[in-house]
Design a protein around this motif. Sequence first.
Motif, mmCIF file in Angstrom:
data_model
loop_
_atom_site.group_PDB
_atom_site.id
_atom_site.type_symbol
_atom_site.label_atom_id
_atom_site.label_comp_id
_atom_site.label_asym_id
_atom_site.label_seq_id
_atom_site.Cartn_x
_atom_site.Cartn_y
_atom_site.Cartn_z
ATOM 1 N N ASP A 149 0.852 -1.187 0.000
ATOM 2 C CA ASP A 149 0.000 0.000 0.000
ATOM 3 C C ASP A 149 0.887 1.237 0.000
ATOM 4 N N THR A 152 -0.578 4.742 1.216
ATOM 5 C CA THR A 152 -0.706 4.940 2.653
ATOM 6 C C THR A 152 0.670 5.088 3.303
ATOM 7 N N ALA A 167 -3.088 -0.072 9.019
ATOM 8 C CA ALA A 167 -3.051 -0.253 7.563
ATOM 9 C C ALA A 167 -2.672 -1.688 7.191
ATOM 10 N N PHE A 171 -5.044 -4.580 5.313
ATOM 11 C CA PHE A 171 -4.602 -5.329 4.133
ATOM 12 C C PHE A 171 -4.648 -6.837 4.377
ATOM 13 N N THR A 176 -6.919 -5.997 0.368
ATOM 14 C CA THR A 176 -6.978 -4.770 -0.424
ATOM 15 C C THR A 176 -6.317 -3.641 0.354
ATOM 16 N N PRO A 177 -5.501 -2.810 -0.299
ATOM 17 C CA PRO A 177 -4.880 -1.692 0.419
ATOM 18 C C PRO A 177 -5.921 -0.751 1.012
ATOM 19 N N SER A 179 -5.795 2.411 1.218
ATOM 20 C CA SER A 179 -5.986 3.565 0.348
ATOM 21 C C SER A 179 -7.002 3.270 -0.747
#
Length: 313
Positions: A149, A152, A167, A171, A176-177, A179
């Motif tokens: 990511d 981020t 974060a 993930f 999924t990221p 961001s």
Amino acid sequence: MPAVHPPAVFLMGPTASGKTALAVALVERFPLEILSVDSALVYRGMDVGTAKPDAATLARAPHHLLDIRDPTESYSAAAFRDDALRLMADITARGRVPLLVGGTMLYFRALLKGLDDLPRADAATRQAIEADAAQRGWPALHADLAQVDPATAARLAPNDSQRISRALEIFRLSGTPMSALIAKAEADLPYRVLQLALIPSDRAVLHRRIAERFDAMLAAGLLDEVQTLRRTYALTPDLPAMRAVGYRQAWAHLEGEISGAELREQGIAATRQLAKRQLTWLRAWPDTVVLDCLADDLEAQAIETVRAHLQED
């Protein structure tokens, strides 16, 4: 014809850029009401280390969203968005204009763009991340985050353990990221927003202000404040409130982990890093009117800009 959205004003800027003083000047000139956009000012008893507006300032310009949580509690971007939307609607209904003031850029973004249904916190995943950090260090986990990511990771400091952990957790839980999940959740804010960004023309002057303000906090009793909080509440150093800049370093000093000189040095350095992250956000922020917070005529520029915004159809 489409409905005309009511006006609102955002006043954004790094720490020590003079946001509160300018906000008070604007409130005294226009029918504005201030909503604080600050993740630390929400906490009761945290006054000195957050540079919370004093009683005289609040008498001149009352602020919403101060002192709404105990420091043992959490407060999220989602909670802020709910509170801000409710208060903005109330202010508008009374014929006044919301003025949102602060430096917690994630909160501004949540208000403008909305929030996706990010995965809820998962204790097992978080413990695994923290165990990994204990072995390898947070900069290594920051590097891991940059691989999955980069958007981020680019706005987080390598030792921002709380946000790096969240974060990575998102993930690992979603694949999924963070961001990308946030980007999917864009939601129009039903206001015609003027976004003012206070950005210093000389970073060295901002750094001097940061050092002077931290010294003033120490002189005003930051350590006494943290001791009082520790006596009053069942605090632990990993609580979001105690991870705030200044409080984290004061806690370490009270625990005998760092000296008084190190407290000052580390507190100023951490505040400068915070300002750097805030400026990184602001420089990439779309649709802003940039004002030099060091300009002699800053107040006059802001007043004219706000006046023009409020006079728009």
